[in-house]
Design a protein around this motif. Structure first.
Motif, short mmCIF file in Angstrom:
data_model
loop_
_atom_site.label_atom_id
_atom_site.label_comp_id
_atom_site.label_asym_id
_atom_site.label_seq_id
_atom_site.Cartn_x
_atom_site.Cartn_y
_atom_site.Cartn_z
N PHE A 78 0.82 -1.21 0.00
CA PHE A 78 0.00 0.00 0.00
C PHE A 78 0.86 1.26 0.00
O PHE A 78 0.66 2.17 -0.81
N ARG A 79 1.81 1.35 0.92
CA ARG A 79 2.67 2.52 1.02
C ARG A 79 4.03 2.22 0.40
O ARG A 79 4.75 1.35 0.86
N GLY A 80 4.37 2.94 -0.65
CA GLY A 80 5.68 2.77 -1.27
C GLY A 80 5.76 1.69 -2.31
O GLY A 80 6.83 1.45 -2.88
N GLY A 81 4.64 1.01 -2.60
CA GLY A 81 4.64 -0.02 -3.63
C GLY A 81 4.74 0.59 -5.03
O GLY A 81 4.22 1.69 -5.27
N ALA A 82 5.39 -0.12 -5.92
CA ALA A 82 5.59 0.42 -7.28
C ALA A 82 4.27 0.72 -7.98
O ALA A 82 4.13 1.74 -8.66
N PHE A 83 3.29 -0.17 -7.81
CA PHE A 83 2.01 0.02 -8.48
C PHE A 83 1.32 1.30 -7.99
O PHE A 83 0.83 2.11 -8.78
N ASN A 84 1.30 1.51 -6.68
CA ASN A 84 0.66 2.70 -6.14
C ASN A 84 1.46 3.96 -6.42
O ASN A 84 0.88 5.05 -6.53
N ASP A 85 2.77 3.84 -6.54
CA ASP A 85 3.58 5.00 -6.94
C ASP A 85 3.20 5.49 -8.33
O ASP A 85 3.14 6.70 -8.58
N VAL A 86 2.92 4.55 -9.22
CA VAL A 86 2.49 4.91 -10.57
C VAL A 86 1.11 5.58 -10.53
O VAL A 86 0.86 6.58 -11.22
N LEU A 87 0.21 5.03 -9.69
CA LEU A 87 -1.12 5.64 -9.57
C LEU A 87 -1.03 7.06 -9.05
O LEU A 87 -1.70 7.98 -9.56
N GLU A 88 -0.19 7.29 -8.03
CA GLU A 88 -0.05 8.62 -7.46
C GLU A 88 0.61 9.57 -8.44
O GLU A 88 0.34 10.78 -8.43
N LEU A 89 1.48 9.02 -9.30
CA LEU A 89 2.12 9.85 -10.33
C LEU A 89 1.09 10.45 -11.28
O LEU A 89 1.25 11.57 -11.77
N PHE A 90 0.00 9.71 -11.50
CA PHE A 90 -1.08 10.19 -12.38
C PHE A 90 -2.23 10.83 -11.59
O PHE A 90 -3.32 11.03 -12.11
N GLY A 91 -1.96 11.15 -10.31
CA GLY A 91 -2.95 11.85 -9.51
C GLY A 91 -4.06 10.99 -8.94
O GLY A 91 -5.08 11.53 -8.47
N MET A 92 -3.91 9.67 -8.94
CA MET A 92 -4.94 8.78 -8.41
C MET A 92 -4.57 8.32 -7.00
O MET A 92 -3.40 8.30 -6.63
N ALA A 93 -5.60 7.95 -6.26
CA ALA A 93 -5.38 7.52 -4.88
C ALA A 93 -4.80 6.11 -4.86
O ALA A 93 -5.14 5.27 -5.70
N PRO A 94 -3.91 5.82 -3.89
CA PRO A 94 -3.34 4.45 -3.81
C PRO A 94 -4.41 3.44 -3.41
O PRO A 94 -5.40 3.77 -2.77
N VAL A 95 -4.20 2.20 -3.81
CA VAL A 95 -5.15 1.13 -3.55
C VAL A 95 -4.48 0.07 -2.67
O VAL A 95 -3.38 -0.39 -2.98
N ASN A 96 -5.13 -0.28 -1.58
CA ASN A 96 -4.58 -1.30 -0.67
C ASN A 96 -4.98 -2.68 -1.19
O ASN A 96 -5.87 -3.34 -0.64
N MET A 97 -4.31 -3.13 -2.24
CA MET A 97 -4.70 -4.37 -2.91
C MET A 97 -4.48 -5.60 -2.04
O MET A 97 -5.30 -6.52 -2.04
N LEU A 98 -3.39 -5.63 -1.30
CA LEU A 98 -3.10 -6.80 -0.47
C LEU A 98 -3.97 -6.85 0.78
O LEU A 98 -4.09 -7.89 1.41
N GLY A 99 -4.58 -5.73 1.13
CA GLY A 99 -5.47 -5.70 2.28
C GLY A 99 -6.94 -5.80 1.91
O GLY A 99 -7.80 -5.82 2.80
N ASP A 100 -7.22 -5.85 0.62
CA ASP A 100 -8.61 -5.95 0.15
C ASP A 100 -8.98 -7.41 -0.06
O ASP A 100 -8.42 -8.07 -0.93
N PRO A 101 -9.95 -7.94 0.70
CA PRO A 101 -10.33 -9.35 0.55
C PRO A 101 -10.86 -9.70 -0.84
O PRO A 101 -10.84 -10.87 -1.22
N ASN A 102 -11.30 -8.68 -1.58
CA ASN A 102 -11.81 -8.94 -2.93
C ASN A 102 -10.71 -8.99 -3.98
O ASN A 102 -10.97 -9.36 -5.13
N LEU A 103 -9.50 -8.59 -3.59
CA LEU A 103 -8.40 -8.53 -4.56
C LEU A 103 -7.23 -9.45 -4.21
O LEU A 103 -6.60 -10.02 -5.11
N ASN A 104 -6.92 -9.58 -2.91
CA ASN A 104 -5.65 -10.22 -2.55
C ASN A 104 -5.58 -11.69 -2.97
O ASN A 104 -4.51 -12.19 -3.35
N VAL A 105 -6.69 -12.42 -2.93
CA VAL A 105 -6.68 -13.83 -3.35
C VAL A 105 -6.30 -13.94 -4.82
O VAL A 105 -5.50 -14.81 -5.21
N TRP A 106 -6.84 -13.04 -5.64
CA TRP A 106 -6.56 -13.09 -7.08
C TRP A 106 -5.14 -12.67 -7.38
O TRP A 106 -4.50 -13.19 -8.30
#
Length: 297
Positions: A135-163
């Protein structure tokens, strides 16, 4: 005549020669059969994993397991890891094999790059992707923040982390599927394709009616191996999410591990292990029997 002579030779072999398999048999009994039977025994007890005394409680651990409100989520996750990884590894492994079976200049390098993740420890691979998805400092979220988007807690989201875990496992081991498919493709005689060319078959018809049927032995091997590996997935889960949040991304192997070492409930952990063994056995045997019937003699 040769086969009959060979059979007579085997029957007439010295007795000591027939004992050469005993070391392997003893190792199998010592490290596979005995621990399994011991695990079955422990699953009928209330052993905590370290005490020298324990009590026989019958099927209480199994009753507790099937009434556990978390077991459904854990079984669902295990099936996603097993079935999902099997599908992706075989689809992409076959695509890579078809592409890298052609005469291209860098195919040796490309094969090495695709296979390279296989030789990396599953735990290390999980940590590599953890730094990508965190969530904090991850490459994927750094790219999102670079384009002005909010970071996504993918590993903490039960709907995403399994996938995400399933994708990481698929990425790591699709190289194994590719190698097996390459071996299968290279064993197919070119005469079949030449005959198909004479009949005017296009690339899709040749793949569907020639390549795919003759690759069924390779498909059988890959599906069974990938299914077993996915259903017992452990290290990538521990590295990426630790099975959390809660039970959201746990598999049966991580649940068994945490029950044994964190909760110190070896009896219940053994019951979970027996259920996992039965699941893997049933799914792999069904897949093996079904795919064997599809193989071309």
């Amino acid at each position: 005549m040769k086969s009959g002579g060979a059979a007579r030779l085997n029957r007439n072999a010295p007795f000591w020669l027939n004992l050469m398999y005993l070391p392997a048999l003893l190792l199998f009994l010592l490290f596979i059969v005995y621990p399994f039977l011991k695990g079955v025994q422990i699953s009928f007890t209330n052993w905590n994993g370290f005490s020298q005394s324990y009590k026989w409680i019958g099927f209480d651990n199994y009753k507790r397991m099937f009434s556990d409100p978390n077991i459904g989520v854990v079984i669902r996750n295990t099936l996603i890891y097993g079935v999902g990884s099997t599908l992706l590894q075989n689809i992409f492994g076959l695509l890579y094999a078809l592409l890298l079976n052609k005469s291209i200049k860098i195919r040796g390098l490309a094969r090495t790059i695709v296979y390279l993740p296989v030789i990396v420890s599953g735990l290390i691979m999980g940590y590599i992707f953890y730094f990508f998805f965190q969530f904090r400092g991850g490459a994927f979220n750094d790219v999102l923040e670079l384009f002005g988007m909010a970071p996504v807690n993918m590993l903490g989201d039960p709907n995403l982390n399994v996938w995400i875990i399933m994708l990481v496992n698929s990425f790591q081991f699709m190289g194994t599927a590719m190698i097996i498919y390459l071996a299968g493709l290279q064993s197919i005689s070119k005469d079949y394709f030449e005959a198909a060319d004479i009949d005017g078959a296009n690339a899709w018809v040749k793949f569907k009616n020639v390549t795919l049927p003759l690759l069924m032995p390779s498909i059988t091997i890959n599906v069974v191996l990938n299914l077993i590996g996915g259903l017992k997935l452990f290290d990538a889960i521990m590295a990426l999410t630790g099975g959390g949040p809660g039970y959201a991304s746990q598999s049966m192997s991580t649940m068994m591990y945490k029950t044994y070492f964190s909760s110190q409930d070896a009896g219940y952990a053994s019951a979970i292990g027996i259920l996992m063994f039965l699941m893997i056995s049933v799914f792999s045997i069904i897949a093996l029997q079904y795919l064997r019937k599809k193989e071309v003699n």
